[in-house]
Design a protein around this motif. Structure first.
Motif, PDB file in Angstrom:
ATOM      1  N   GLY A   8       0.776  -1.233   0.000  1.00  0.00           N
ATOM      2  CA  GLY A   8       0.000   0.000   0.000  1.00  0.00           C
ATOM      3  C   GLY A   8       0.803   1.277   0.000  1.00  0.00           C
ATOM      4  N   ARG A  19      -3.483   4.024   2.472  1.00  0.00           N
ATOM      5  CA  ARG A  19      -3.802   2.980   3.436  1.00  0.00           C
ATOM      6  C   ARG A  19      -2.806   1.837   3.264  1.00  0.00           C
ATOM      7  NH1 ARG A  19      -9.072  -0.917   4.401  1.00  0.00           N
ATOM      8  NH2 ARG A  19      -8.246  -1.944   2.530  1.00  0.00           N
ATOM      9  N   SER A  21      -1.421  -1.913   4.341  1.00  0.00           N
ATOM     10  CA  SER A  21      -1.935  -3.196   4.819  1.00  0.00           C
ATOM     11  C   SER A  21      -0.769  -4.068   5.255  1.00  0.00           C
ATOM     12  CB  SER A  21      -2.715  -3.911   3.717  1.00  0.00           C
ATOM     13  OG  SER A  21      -3.830  -3.159   3.302  1.00  0.00           O
ATOM     14  N   TYR A  80      -4.240  -2.737   9.347  1.00  0.00           N
ATOM     15  CA  TYR A  80      -4.225  -1.589   8.437  1.00  0.00           C
ATOM     16  C   TYR A  80      -3.687  -0.348   9.145  1.00  0.00           C
ATOM     17  CZ  TYR A  80      -7.521  -4.609   5.988  1.00  0.00           C
ATOM     18  OH  TYR A  80      -8.120  -5.675   5.367  1.00  0.00           O
TER      19      TYR A  80
END
Length: 128
Positions: A8, A19, A21, A80
């Motif tokens: 990400g 975001r 991950s 996340y």
């Protein structure tokens, strides 16, 4: 054994969002407190955020409070890091890490030595 893979990262303008991950392998994922760290060139690895095994508690370093949100999905074995209002000083390689240590408070999980498993990192670059 737990293996972690971050994704990400990328290049984003100041004020933008990303975001990250962190996908984990291993059946015991849901038992581990999980954190995010970052390391800029020439600097030490810095704590960013941590989340309890259940996802019910979180803790952030002051510089990201109100801008970053850590969350987890124990069914998907993923943690996340939602990053908003990004600044050039957020530029770094971001790492997720999992801890087998049991601390009373999440604020105690703010050092690299508190973690047992690390991912390979994902680069985040914020342009001004």
């Amino acid at each position: 054994q737990v293996q972690l893979v971050e994704s990400g990262g990328g290049l984003v303008q100041a004020g933008g969002s990303l975001r990250l991950s962190c996908a984990a392998s291993g059946r015991t994922f849901s038992r581990y407190t999980t954190g995010w760290f970052r390391q800029a060139p020439g600097k030490e690895r810095e704590f960013v955020a941590v989340i309890s095994w259940s996802g019910g508690s979180t803790y952030y370093t002051d510089s990201v409070k109100g801008r970053f949100t850590i969350s987890r999905d124990n069914v998907q074995n993923t943690v996340y890091l939602q990053m908003s209002s990004l600044k050039p000083e957020d530029t770094a390689v971001y790492y997720c890490a999992m801890s087998r240590i049991s601390h009373y408070s999440l604020s105690s999980y703010d050092g690299p030595t508190d973690y047992d498993y690390w991912g390979q990192g994902t680069q985040v670059t914020v342009s001004s």
